[in-house]
Design a protein around this motif. Structure first.
Motif, short mmCIF file in Angstrom:
data_model
loop_
_atom_site.label_atom_id
_atom_site.label_comp_id
_atom_site.label_asym_id
_atom_site.label_seq_id
_atom_site.Cartn_x
_atom_site.Cartn_y
_atom_site.Cartn_z
N ALA A 8 25.95 33.48 4.01
CA ALA A 8 26.78 32.89 2.96
C ALA A 8 27.91 32.06 3.56
O ALA A 8 28.20 30.95 3.08
CB ALA A 8 27.35 33.99 2.07
N ASP A 11 26.31 28.87 5.08
CA ASP A 11 25.91 27.96 4.00
C ASP A 11 27.11 27.26 3.41
O ASP A 11 27.07 26.05 3.11
CB ASP A 11 25.16 28.72 2.91
N ARG A 17 25.75 25.58 -0.40
CA ARG A 17 25.97 26.23 -1.69
C ARG A 17 26.38 25.19 -2.73
O ARG A 17 25.91 25.21 -3.86
CB ARG A 17 27.08 27.29 -1.57
N ASN A 20 23.38 23.09 -3.94
CA ASN A 20 22.60 23.77 -4.97
C ASN A 20 23.24 23.61 -6.34
O ASN A 20 22.57 23.43 -7.34
CB ASN A 20 22.48 25.27 -4.63
N ARG A 40 24.46 28.85 -10.68
CA ARG A 40 23.76 28.49 -9.45
C ARG A 40 24.67 28.37 -8.25
O ARG A 40 24.37 27.68 -7.29
CB ARG A 40 23.02 27.16 -9.68
N SER A 42 25.32 30.57 -6.10
CA SER A 42 24.92 31.48 -5.02
C SER A 42 26.11 32.29 -4.53
O SER A 42 26.54 32.16 -3.38
CB SER A 42 24.30 30.69 -3.86
N TYR A 212 23.68 38.38 -1.04
CA TYR A 212 23.71 36.92 -1.18
C TYR A 212 22.27 36.41 -1.35
O TYR A 212 21.42 36.67 -0.52
CB TYR A 212 24.35 36.28 0.06
N GLU A 213 22.03 35.72 -2.44
CA GLU A 213 20.74 35.11 -2.73
C GLU A 213 19.57 36.08 -2.53
O GLU A 213 18.57 35.75 -1.89
CB GLU A 213 20.55 33.85 -1.88
N GLY A 214 19.71 37.28 -3.05
CA GLY A 214 18.64 38.26 -3.00
C GLY A 214 18.59 39.12 -1.77
O GLY A 214 17.81 40.08 -1.71
#
Length: 260
Positions: A8, A11, A17, A20, A40, A42, A212-214
């Motif tokens: 994270a 990114d 991020r 996105n 969105r 993230s 973070y993001e799954g």
């Protein structure tokens, strides 16, 4: 092993991020665009069971170090080079101090190491702050900095004392250090995410992890030490607590240490 936290941060540094968010908003309009933009982002979540808080990446890790602020001036007065920045994160402090004296930034996360180097930290190394003797020679540093409450990962009074002893080994006889912690007995500390009470005065635990993001990191177990417990832990390590600073008069505090 996942590194949701490090990914994270990296990114965010690379602007991925935000990209996105823009891609999502281009396909929407008006209030719908605002909702999709928010959905969105993230976010980096800090979690404990079903409870979660959004972790403020920009504010915590990418603001500039301000030596003229009260907190910044307090820190500058207590550090000298060569300096080791233990758990350097995104490099805010290392970037400032390396312009003034030799600074070595240590990070256990490979993605955070990439972030440090890409942001311009000149001497960023991957390493474990709880294994200092194997990484640095005796008397290598004049000061040490450990901001981010990661010292609590020592997990016990005994391990904290061992860490301080190792830190004494790799610093000069006239060295200084600054660490930060949470005081479990101050204010509303028991309301922080992940707080676990302990019947022993001045001690508690904190259990939390990042998502973070799954991806979810392994849970982190922090030991929380009051200033008095920190003073107790310094016995026999060569260090003494010389000052305690509480930004905003909160349960979060910074402690200045000096060699006895």
């Amino acid at each position: 092993m996942t590194d949701a936290f490090g990914r994270a941060i990296l990114d965010h540094h690379r602007g991925e991020r935000e990209v996105n968010c823009r891609e999502a908003s281009e396909r929407a309009s008006g209030s719908e665009r605002s909702k999709r933009h928010a959905s969105r982002e993230s976010p980096l979540w800090q979690c404990d069971g079903e409870e979660r808080l959004r972790h403020p990446i920009e504010d915590f890790y990418f603001g500039e170090f301000d030596p003229d602020s009260e907190a910044g001036a307090w820190l500058v007065e207590r550090l000298d080079g060569p300096l080791v920045d233990l758990g350097a994160g995104a490099g805010r402090d290392a970037l400032y101090f390396q312009e003034r004296f030799e600074t070595v930034a240590l990070e256990v996360s490979e993605r955070l190491l990439e972030t440090l180097r890409e942001r311009g930290v000149e001497d960023a190394r991957r390493g474990d702050m709880f294994d200092l003797r194997s990484q640095f020679e005796r008397d290598r540093f004049r000061s040490a900095l450990a901001l981010g409450t990661q010292v609590g990962l020592a997990g016990s009074m005994r391990s904290l004392r061992e860490f301080l002893g190792d830190l004494a080994h790799v610093t000069t006889p006239d060295a200084t250090a600054v660490v930060d912690m949470y005081d479990p007995e101050y204010g509303d500390a028991d309301e922080m995410l992940g707080f676990r009470a302990d019947p022993t005065p001045g001690l508690a635990y904190r259990v939390t992890w990042f998502e973070y993001e799954g991806d979810a990191d392994e849970a982190l177990l922090f030991r929380l030490f009051s200033p008095d417990r920190l003073r107790e832990a310094t016995a026999g390590t060569g260090w003494a607590v010389t000052d305690v600073y509480r930004p905003g008069d909160a349960y979060y505090y910074r402690a200045a240490l000096a060699k006895r």
